[in-house]
Design a protein around this motif. Structure first.
Motif, short mmCIF file in Angstrom:
data_model
loop_
_atom_site.label_atom_id
_atom_site.label_comp_id
_atom_site.label_asym_id
_atom_site.label_seq_id
_atom_site.Cartn_x
_atom_site.Cartn_y
_atom_site.Cartn_z
N LYS A 186 43.98 25.33 29.78
CA LYS A 186 43.89 24.00 29.04
C LYS A 186 43.79 23.28 27.75
N PHE A 187 43.99 23.89 27.24
CA PHE A 187 43.48 23.28 26.14
C PHE A 187 45.55 23.69 25.41
N GLN A 199 32.84 32.91 19.60
CA GLN A 199 32.94 31.52 19.66
C GLN A 199 31.58 30.55 19.55
N GLN A 228 40.10 27.69 18.05
CA GLN A 228 39.63 27.11 19.00
C GLN A 228 39.69 28.80 19.27
N ALA A 269 34.04 34.06 29.24
CA ALA A 269 33.86 33.03 29.70
C ALA A 269 33.15 31.71 30.41
N GLN A 270 31.54 32.63 29.28
CA GLN A 270 31.19 30.89 30.54
C GLN A 270 30.41 30.63 28.65
N ALA A 271 31.14 30.68 28.04
CA ALA A 271 30.86 30.41 26.16
C ALA A 271 32.39 29.11 26.28
N VAL A 272 33.28 29.45 26.83
CA VAL A 272 34.74 29.14 25.55
C VAL A 272 35.60 28.00 27.00
N ALA A 273 36.39 26.88 26.53
CA ALA A 273 36.83 26.13 27.22
C ALA A 273 38.04 26.51 27.93
N ASP A 274 38.28 27.94 27.19
CA ASP A 274 40.51 28.81 28.23
C ASP A 274 40.12 30.18 28.43
N ALA A 275 39.41 30.64 29.39
CA ALA A 275 39.41 32.57 29.40
C ALA A 275 40.42 32.78 30.55
#
Lengths: 393, 393
Positions: free
Chosen positions: B2-3, B28, B37, B50-56
């Motif tokens: 995503k980023f 994170q 990032q 995965a619940q806590a980062v933008a890209d997993a």
């Protein structure tokens, strides 16, 4: 949303924060720790908080359908900024959605005239003030309070020094500027103050409240640049008075979450309420590294109606200095500057917001703490100046 | 992703962490603060981090192509666990990717036989040990060290008490179990220890290193349940010796990032190296709330070759107790338990990992700190027991 409720452990609270700026980003640090799922309604796909959370749908906070859809997937809706239209929030509440702080409280942080009127009703200490609609009103107000200069403020939409003017006379050209803003204008006494203080409290829906130590904040060009916790040399009775004022305001207005009350310590000894904010506030950023429970954690706990955490300071002094974007190209890469700052001071805490550098833009902050105020202040100021690019060693 | 880099401010470091467990999740928290990032290669779409980062991105860490693709988009690759095949990491390094810790170091945390051999080479203090391939080897080893019982361990793949046995004789049925594991087996002296200690150090690529205070850890059924920082009553010279041992190992093995050295304090006074981990470690979780710089922050700083932060404790005592999933249905909703725990103790720090409750599973931890060890310990134990469901008041 990437994470539906079924994808999260039983009972996981889902908090929807409207706005994806650094306040939402810093809220995520504590949400991750507490097992809370934070979602932000982002202004764009790459804003500060969107870089830090799993779910950050992009949408316009003024669009009812967007906000409704976002709110429907959260246990509670809260805010990174105070700009969501009150009517829209009333609609959400009517639809059974928990909005915290609610619109009846939030309006006092959105509209300075409403705030002044409400605070007058319970005699909260304030500068003299009056809504003005003409040069004659301004002249009358100045006469009533003993003359110019006076302060003019837009009642809505101002921030970081924008929407505030000092008028030296009723004919001052800034009067035209103020009236051109096309929102009601509030005239206020220009307080002769020794310094600015900030009282931060957290309050939960069933009325539990905690008050952080009163801090001193230094503003430059209307932007908060430095905060010292606790405010040095503040007499204990004055500190208690400031905390009580903030707790009273939170209660009277029915605030849920963080309330920041910016105050003037006037030369004549009065503590006068300047501004209110109902969200984590720049003058509370010190609490991330400096308090037992940060303002971000207590904001989350409050909006979820969880018991609040201790707001006590962990060190005799904590100083936070904002990192503003520099004018110089060489400061565009904040991370390069870290090499020097972190090597110089192993106790320094650096916070960067994932924002591109623009001159004067708040892109981060640094915090130092310890026993010796002069030393702590020098450490924080030096690091911020280095990252901003005003010093190079 | 995503980023992409173009979506992030100039100079933003991108750290790729392989594995999406609670260690990545806690990393994170500090990545968000530092403007780093963090991306995780997740075991599934809804794992803890995965619940806590933008890209997993989801992928198998044993699949070369998956890992290569993930690594190519990061400035540095690091780990939530030690299971990535060494050969694959060598390939990444050969392709110019920064792998930290590198495979030449990491192999010592992956393979206990390699670790023992390497540590012997510089006389690090260790229990007597020998790789065994038969009952005769086991009998010979026991004879050499003075008899049974002895410890048998798989050289690879064990964790949290799995892959460890106590053999009372060469004929003990656990010997069959051990050999059935189909990996080389290490026999070790069963140390008569007073307690277990842990030495955590961080080391950066150019060799800067810091050592955290030595902590005492309590294990039950091979799982760490409680950590006290600093280890109560540990003589200063012993603490210094433990730190020096860990710093020496980090240097000799070329570790980059956090190295945790679990040790036995033997009844005869020796400090003996038990296990190594090259990642943030359960015995370092106290540092989030209890140290100037957490192990997660120093791990990130180290792998990015940024100057390391102070590992000093912020309070005289900090106690961390793991929250394990209870057997009782009523504890499935961890957040319900928070109401009681947070109300009882406004200074308590709760960390939940976004993991569904299963009996005995590590789903979070609690931390308390203060001046009075008994009080601090009682607070942390009480909260953990309540959240686990072993007490209900």
């Amino acid at each position: 949303m990437k994470f539906e409720r079924k994808d999260l452990p039983a009972g996981t609270p889902v908090v929807g924060m409207i706005g994806g700026g650094q306040l939402a980003r810093m809220t995520q640090e504590t949400a991750v720790a507490l097992g809370i799922q934070l979602r932000v309604l982002a202004e764009g796909p790459t804003v500060s908080a969107a870089q830090a959370v799993a779910d950050a749908p992009v949408g316009d906070y003024r669009d009812p359908e967007t906000v409704r859809r976002f709110a429907a997937e959260a246990d509670v809706v809260t805010f990174d900024h105070e700009h969501v239209p009150t009517e829209l929030l009333h609609e959400l509440e009517a639809a059974g959605i928990a909005v915290r702080p609610g619109p009846d409280a939030l309006v006092h942080a959105q509209d300075k005239a409403v705030m002044r009127q409400r605070l007058d009703a319970f005699d909260a200490p304030a500068p003299a003030h009056q809504v003005v609609a003409s040069r004659d009103d301004i002249a009358d107000f100045a006469k009533r309070i003993g003359g110019f200069p006076i302060i003019l403020k837009t009642t809505r939409g101002g921030y970081d020094g924008k929407g505030v003017w000092v008028a030296e006379s009723a004919e001052d050209p800034v009067v035209d500027e103020a009236f051109a803003a096309n929102v009601p204008i509030l005239a206020e006494e220009k307080v002769d103050f020794v310094r600015e203080l900030s009282a931060i409290v957290a309050r939960s829906p069933h009325g539990q409240a905690v008050a952080y130590p009163i801090v001193e904040s230094v503003q430059e060009n209307g932007i908060c640049v430095e905060v010292t916790a606790p405010a040095p040399g503040l007499a204990p009775d004055k500190a208690a008075q400031a905390q009580q004022t903030a707790l009273r305001i939170a209660k009277e207005l029915g605030v849920v979450g963080i309330l920041a009350v910016e105050m003037f310590e006037a030369r004549d000894g009065r503590l006068l309420v300047n501004e209110l904010a109902m969200r984590p506030h720049n003058t509370g950023h010190w609490s991330i590294d400096g308090a037992v429970t940060s303002q971000f954690e207590n904001h989350l706990r409050a909006v979820l109606d969880l018991p609040l955490g201790s707001p006590a300071a962990r060190a005799p002094y904590t100083v936070m200095v904002n990192v503003l974007g520099g004018d110089d190209e060489s400061t565009a890469d904040m991370h390069y500057g870290l090499l020097h700052c972190l090597a110089r001071d192993p106790g320094l805490k650096v916070h960067l917001y994932g924002k591109s550098v623009k001159p004067g833009r708040k892109v981060g902050h640094v915090t130092a703490y310890g026993d010796d105020l002069d030393d702590v202040r020098e450490r924080a100021r030096h690091a911020a100046a280095y990252l901003t690019g005003t010093i190079d060693e």
